[in-house]
Design a protein around this motif. Structure first.
Motif, mmCIF file in Angstrom:
data_model
loop_
_atom_site.group_PDB
_atom_site.id
_atom_site.type_symbol
_atom_site.label_atom_id
_atom_site.label_comp_id
_atom_site.label_asym_id
_atom_site.label_seq_id
_atom_site.Cartn_x
_atom_site.Cartn_y
_atom_site.Cartn_z
ATOM 1 N N GLU A 72 0.871 -1.414 0.092
ATOM 2 C CA GLU A 72 -0.141 0.019 -0.064
ATOM 3 C C GLU A 72 0.755 1.312 0.238
ATOM 4 O OE1 GLU A 72 -3.649 0.292 -0.154
ATOM 5 O OE2 GLU A 72 -3.149 -1.633 -0.768
ATOM 6 N N GLY A 75 3.633 0.400 -3.396
ATOM 7 C CA GLY A 75 2.905 -0.039 -4.862
ATOM 8 C C GLY A 75 3.326 -1.575 -5.005
ATOM 9 N N TYR A 76 2.494 -2.024 -6.066
ATOM 10 C CA TYR A 76 2.241 -3.269 -6.369
ATOM 11 C C TYR A 76 3.236 -3.685 -7.593
ATOM 12 C CZ TYR A 76 -1.630 -3.603 -3.161
ATOM 13 O OH TYR A 76 -2.247 -3.603 -1.842
ATOM 14 N N ASN A 77 4.409 -4.071 -7.250
ATOM 15 C CA ASN A 77 5.441 -4.279 -8.373
ATOM 16 C C ASN A 77 6.600 -5.306 -7.999
ATOM 17 O OD1 ASN A 77 7.669 -2.785 -7.428
ATOM 18 N ND2 ASN A 77 6.319 -1.194 -7.609
ATOM 19 N N TYR A 112 -0.581 -9.508 -4.145
ATOM 20 C CA TYR A 112 0.028 -8.838 -5.315
ATOM 21 C C TYR A 112 -0.763 -8.968 -6.552
ATOM 22 C CZ TYR A 112 3.951 -8.356 -8.730
ATOM 23 O OH TYR A 112 4.682 -7.929 -9.574
ATOM 24 N N GLU A 115 -3.753 -6.598 -6.186
ATOM 25 C CA GLU A 115 -3.181 -5.038 -6.175
ATOM 26 C C GLU A 115 -4.008 -4.124 -5.667
ATOM 27 O OE1 GLU A 115 -2.852 -3.919 -10.622
ATOM 28 O OE2 GLU A 115 -0.994 -5.349 -10.634
ATOM 29 N N HIS A 116 -4.616 -4.830 -4.484
ATOM 30 C CA HIS A 116 -5.157 -3.854 -3.419
ATOM 31 C C HIS A 116 -5.486 -4.707 -2.124
ATOM 32 C CE1 HIS A 116 -8.783 -5.484 -5.319
ATOM 33 N NE2 HIS A 116 -9.476 -5.240 -4.219
#
Length: 323
Positions: A72, A75-77, A112, A115-116
């Motif tokens: 959060e 980021g989702y990477n 992941y 993505e939230h």
């Protein structure tokens, strides 16, 4: 059929199917993960299963917390995922929950992928964990008893002990050298096998303590060490020495006594009487006689140690007493 497949395989299949069924009926996302968790938590013993389940719960809580914060915030990477795992794995190892790394990583990858993070998603993941762990623990309530195997091993060890005492006595009587000594090797292997089975049985008794077989095999292990130390001593005794014949007779009695219904107390008394008799004999006149007498008393000392250890062993009153 059970013997061919194996009870653990059947429990694993049933546990995974049950976990997936429950998770699917609750319409949870990634419901197959409950089955994966169940498979990973089913172990050889109840103690191992409880430990594995606890470690997975701890690891998953840590993993979900770290994933929520890092994803959060950063980021989702892939870079954040890599950093997360680099932080997560050492922490889990430090808190001694490393068995939960794989399961927790699966749940982290769920976040992941989505993505939230929301409360409902975290609740979904925790339910998957609880269902998987619960199904595994339910399957592991059944653990087949291995007492029959331990009793069979016990009998094989005692047969080896009988043979060893008999061969020791035969050597002292006849100076025979045709015995290979394989019973000493077999007994050692069977004791190791028995200890492994006994530890498994102990780990399956969560709410009651029963270490009879473990103590029995440890006792036999100590006795075998003594019998192995006696072998070179016996080989130094000439079969023509009068004391050798008396010891041979005593050893033959011991060979017949390795069976249910005997104790070591009476044999200790006989050994003490024989030792006193030998001490009262005329002193040796030659070096050879001195060496034989020295080996003789060392042998008596080792037999006393053997019987003393056996005397200290306290059999379960419900089970047969053995010498």
């Amino acid at each position: 059929m059970l013997n061919i497949i194996g009870y653990r395989t059947i429990k694993t299949a049933l546990g995974a199917a049950l976990a997936i069924f429950i998770a699917e009926q609750l319409q949870l996302d990634f419901y197959v993960s409950a089955g994966i968790t169940a498979i990973l938590c089913i172990s050889v013993t109840r103690k191992d299963s409880l430990l594995a389940s606890w470690q997975r719960i701890v690891a998953c809580v840590i993993g979900m917390a770290l994933a929520t914060v890092l994803f959060e915030l950063l980021g989702y990477n892939v870079i954040v995922l890599c950093a997360l795992l680099l932080l997560f794995i050492p922490i889990v190892v430090y808190v001694n929950a490393k068995k939960g790394i794989v399961t927790s990583t699966v749940f982290i990858l769920h976040l992941y992928t989505l993505e939230h993070v929301t409360v409902s998603i975290l609740l979904n993941e925790m339910l998957l964990l609880v269902i998987g762990v619960g199904a595994a623990l339910l399957m592991n309530t059944y653990m087949p008893s291995n007492e029959k195997q331990m009793r069979n091993i016990q009998g094989e060890i005692e047969q080896c002990f009988q043979k060893v005492w008999y061969e020791y006595a035969r050597y002292l009587r006849e100076n025979s050298t045709d015995w290979s000594g394989e019973e000493l090797i077999i007994a050692s292997k069977k004791i190791d096998e028995g200890l492994a089975q006994a530890l498994r049985a102990t780990d399956n008794h969560i709410f009651r303590h029963d270490d009879y077989f473990y103590q029995y095999f440890k006792m036999r292990e100590s006795l075998l060490d003594i019998m192995e130390r006696m072998l070179p001593l016996i080989s130094t005794l000439d079969y023509t020495v009068m004391q050798s014949q008396k010891i041979a007779e005593f050893m033959e009695e011991l060979s017949h006594a390795v069976h249910p219904g005997n104790t070591a107390i009476s044999y200790l008394k006989k050994l003490e009487e024989m030792t006193d008799e030998f001490r009262g004999m005329e002193l040796p006149h030659t070096r050879r006689e001195f060496e034989v007498r020295s080996a003789l008393f060392h042998l008596l000392y080792e037999m006393e140690n053997y019987l003393t250890i056996k005397k200290k062993f306290r059999p379960d009153p419900k089970r047969n007493k053995r010498l």
